[in-house]
Design an enzyme around this catalytic site. Structure first.
Site, PDB file in Angstrom:
ATOM      1  N   ALA A  74      53.714  -5.708  54.773  1.00  0.00           N
ATOM      2  CA  ALA A  74      52.337  -5.324  55.085  1.00  0.00           C
ATOM      3  C   ALA A  74      51.420  -5.488  53.873  1.00  0.00           C
ATOM      4  O   ALA A  74      50.241  -5.797  54.028  1.00  0.00           O
ATOM      5  CB  ALA A  74      52.299  -3.884  55.585  1.00  0.00           C
ATOM      6  N   THR A  75      51.945  -5.301  52.683  1.00  0.00           N
ATOM      7  CA  THR A  75      51.116  -5.480  51.489  1.00  0.00           C
ATOM      8  C   THR A  75      50.553  -6.903  51.451  1.00  0.00           C
ATOM      9  O   THR A  75      49.345  -7.101  51.259  1.00  0.00           O
ATOM     10  CB  THR A  75      51.936  -5.204  50.213  1.00  0.00           C
ATOM     11  OG1 THR A  75      52.399  -3.856  50.250  1.00  0.00           O
ATOM     12  CG2 THR A  75      51.106  -5.430  48.958  1.00  0.00           C
ATOM     13  N   ASN A 154      49.277   6.921  56.356  1.00  0.00           N
ATOM     14  CA  ASN A 154      50.667   7.089  55.937  1.00  0.00           C
ATOM     15  C   ASN A 154      50.966   8.477  55.372  1.00  0.00           C
ATOM     16  O   ASN A 154      52.093   8.933  55.412  1.00  0.00           O
ATOM     17  CB  ASN A 154      51.054   6.012  54.928  1.00  0.00           C
ATOM     18  CG  ASN A 154      49.990   5.780  53.888  1.00  0.00           C
ATOM     19  OD1 ASN A 154      48.859   5.405  54.207  1.00  0.00           O
ATOM     20  ND2 ASN A 154      50.322   6.012  52.640  1.00  0.00           N
ATOM     21  N   ALA A 203      58.247  -4.679  58.941  1.00  0.00           N
ATOM     22  CA  ALA A 203      59.527  -4.428  59.622  1.00  0.00           C
ATOM     23  C   ALA A 203      60.221  -3.153  59.133  1.00  0.00           C
ATOM     24  O   ALA A 203      60.807  -2.418  59.921  1.00  0.00           O
ATOM     25  CB  ALA A 203      60.456  -5.627  59.435  1.00  0.00           C
ATOM     26  N   HIS A 204      60.133  -2.882  57.826  1.00  0.00           N
ATOM     27  CA  HIS A 204      60.983  -1.791  57.306  1.00  0.00           C
ATOM     28  C   HIS A 204      60.478  -0.396  57.657  1.00  0.00           C
ATOM     29  O   HIS A 204      61.155   0.596  57.393  1.00  0.00           O
ATOM     30  CB  HIS A 204      61.203  -1.934  55.795  1.00  0.00           C
ATOM     31  CG  HIS A 204      60.057  -1.526  54.927  1.00  0.00           C
ATOM     32  ND1 HIS A 204      59.979  -0.273  54.350  1.00  0.00           N
ATOM     33  CD2 HIS A 204      58.965  -2.186  54.509  1.00  0.00           C
ATOM     34  CE1 HIS A 204      58.882  -0.203  53.613  1.00  0.00           C
ATOM     35  NE2 HIS A 204      58.242  -1.348  53.695  1.00  0.00           N
ATOM     36  N   THR A 243      59.057 -21.072  52.517  1.00  0.00           N
ATOM     37  CA  THR A 243      60.161 -21.126  53.474  1.00  0.00           C
ATOM     38  C   THR A 243      60.315 -19.788  54.181  1.00  0.00           C
ATOM     39  O   THR A 243      60.317 -18.740  53.535  1.00  0.00           O
ATOM     40  CB  THR A 243      61.470 -21.477  52.734  1.00  0.00           C
ATOM     41  OG1 THR A 243      61.300 -22.767  52.140  1.00  0.00           O
ATOM     42  CG2 THR A 243      62.663 -21.506  53.672  1.00  0.00           C
ATOM     43  N   CYS A 329      54.137  12.338  40.683  1.00  0.00           N
ATOM     44  CA  CYS A 329      54.854  13.311  39.866  1.00  0.00           C
ATOM     45  C   CYS A 329      55.296  12.721  38.546  1.00  0.00           C
ATOM     46  O   CYS A 329      55.958  13.358  37.755  1.00  0.00           O
ATOM     47  CB  CYS A 329      56.058  13.859  40.620  1.00  0.00           C
ATOM     48  SG  CYS A 329      57.149  12.585  41.228  1.00  0.00           S
TER      49      CYS A 329
HETATM   50  C1  LIG Z   1      54.246   1.012  53.873  1.00  0.00           C
HETATM   51  C2  LIG Z   1      52.824   0.656  54.059  1.00  0.00           C
HETATM   52  C3  LIG Z   1      52.297  -0.523  53.524  1.00  0.00           C
HETATM   53  C4  LIG Z   1      53.112  -1.467  52.674  1.00  0.00           C
HETATM   54  O1  LIG Z   1      54.028  -2.159  53.458  1.00  0.00           O
HETATM   55  P1  LIG Z   1      55.127  -3.110  52.781  1.00  0.00           P
HETATM   56  O2  LIG Z   1      55.716  -3.842  53.916  1.00  0.00           O
HETATM   57  O3  LIG Z   1      56.085  -2.182  52.107  1.00  0.00           O
HETATM   58  O4  LIG Z   1      54.420  -3.996  51.824  1.00  0.00           O
HETATM   59  C5  LIG Z   1      50.970  -0.805  53.768  1.00  0.00           C
HETATM   60  N1  LIG Z   1      50.199   0.019  54.493  1.00  0.00           N
HETATM   61  C6  LIG Z   1      50.663   1.160  55.024  1.00  0.00           C
HETATM   62  C7  LIG Z   1      49.767   2.039  55.817  1.00  0.00           C
HETATM   63  C8  LIG Z   1      51.998   1.519  54.823  1.00  0.00           C
HETATM   64  O5  LIG Z   1      52.450   2.661  55.331  1.00  0.00           O
END
Ligand SMILES: *Cc1c(COP(=O)(O)O)cnc(C)c1O
Length: 388
Positions: A74-75, A154, A203-204, A243, A329
């Site tokens: 997502a980043t 989040n 995905a994670h 790729t 922290c």
């Molecule tokens: C975890 C998260 C991301 C980052 O996702 P990655 O796949 O780890 O790069 C971005 N935005 C939100 C809201 C998230 O919770």
């Protein structure tokens, strides 16, 4: 038997569903082809697997397969959306609207394009963590090209009024991008119904592998164009070269399919456990839930325990329970969570908040244990203060 430590940080990441891992494994060994190899069996096999996964991913969010661009997470999708739109629509304008409680991947990308000439409005939020729609309306200018608002937060789990935001964006002919990493697979996300033009997810966070994500890019009404941020072999229709991570993508597809079939049932159970945890912890004096509880993800609870330092609480629990606190922290004088700060929560309370993130492997036994441990630890830490 309760296995320790208990994992309650599902918003940070999730374990791979064993069914996801199973389907991925052959793509590391015997089915190792490059999906871009057009002239032999190994390539076709990989391409076929990616095609299937693309359909599974698209189906979960009601998109077309061609509207999915696979990324490393997502980043990267956040970066591609914001930088890609900023570059592509430069002739139209340079103004971007976003919100102070966005993920760092959005905030810092916006700060990056600011240095390249973008003008970014970082809107505040109301006390409940939700965006003020009137404030959004009045931030719009003729040169606004993009509104970037996350689907679900989040840290506190609040769900933003996505459909209202997209209606406002559409009315002004502005593209609407949403980081939906915390929402996809947890609540029904539908890019058509929700009026989203670009959307990032990963995905994670949904029981798939790390290092794989996607950007949804709308094809029609309007057709969104993007400037690629990774140049090279022209993969993903020229929008993201490199790729393809075939095993990761195959796993992502399966994870999406499992969410589609099972999230409704899973979430009923998870929500009941979350509510049980929340009700029990609110029985402790001087505690509060942060964020709008009427518009929130089913599996998260962010709670402030007044007078208790969150990092001491988290460390006190850390042998038995894995949770997260909003503040960093690592530094000597930890900053309170910028999300809670933006909501106007006073520093003392912001410094005493924990995020409990439940998931589909969370058991009732684990929740009972957590209630016991947290209640005891909060009491102990408060007594220590009183004895000083
Ligand atoms: C975890 C998260 C991301 C980052 O996702 P990655 O796949 O780890 O790069 C971005 N935005 C939100 C809201 C998230 O919770």
């Amino acid at each position: 038997m309760l296995k320790l430590p208990v994992y309650l940080d599902y918003n940070a990441t999730t374990p791979c569903d064993p069914r996801v891992l199973d389907i991925m494994l052959p793509y590391f060994t015997e089915k190792f082809g490059n999906a871009a190899s057009r002239n032999h069996f190994f390539g076709w096999q990989a391409e076929e697997a990616v095609k299937w996964a693309r359909e599974q991913v698209a189906a979960l969010i009601h998109a077309l397969p061609e509207e999915i661009v696979f990324t490393s997470g997502a980043t990267e999708a956040d970066n591609l959306a914001i930088k890609g739109v900023f570059e592509m629509y430069a002739a139209k304008g340079n103004h971007i609207i976003t919100v102070a409680t966005e993920h760092k991947a959005v905030l810092d990308t916006c700060k990056h394009v600011e240095k390249l000439g973008a003008d970014v409005s970082f809107l505040g939020v109301k006390q409940d963590g939700l965006l003020d729609l009137e404030e959004l309306q009045s931030a719009i200018r003729p040169e606004t090209i993009l509104i970037a608002v996350m689907y679900a937060n989040n840290e506190i789990g609040v769900l933003q009024p996505i459909q209202e935001i997209s209606r406002i964006a559409k009315k002004h002919g502005i593209l609407f991008f949403s980081d939906a990493t915390q929402a996809v697979g947890k609540v029904p996300v539908d890019v058509i119904r929700d009026g989203i033009d670009l959307m990032a997810f990963s995905a994670h966070k949904i029981y798939g592998p790390k290092g794989t994500g996607a950007l949804y890019v709308r094809r029609k009404n309007p057709r969104v164009r993007l400037s690629a941020q990774m140049d090279g072999g022209g993969h993903e229709d020229g929008r993201r070269s490199g790729t393809l991570n075939v095993p990761g993508i195959v796993g992502f597809g399966r994870a999406c399919e499992i969410c589609m079939n099972e999230m409704e049932g899973d979430n009923l159970r998870i929500k009941a456990l979350r509510n049980k945890l929340e009700v029990a912890l609110l029985n402790i004096e001087e505690t509060q839930v942060n964020g709008n509880t009427g518009s929130r993800l089913p599996q998260v609870s962010n709670i402030s325990f007044k007078y208790v330092d969150d990092n001491r609480l988290m460390m006190g629990l850390s042998k038995e329970i894995a949770v997260s606190s909003g503040s960093a922290c690592t530094s000597a004088s930890p900053e309170p969570s910028y999300v809670l700060k933006a909501m106007g929560i006073e520093d003392g309370l912001a410094h005493s908040s924990l995020r409990f993130g439940l998931g589909k492997y969370t058991s009732e036994e684990e929740i009972n244990f957590t209630i016991e441990q947290v209640t005891g630890m909060v009491k102990r830490l408060r007594e220590e203060i009183n004895n000083v």
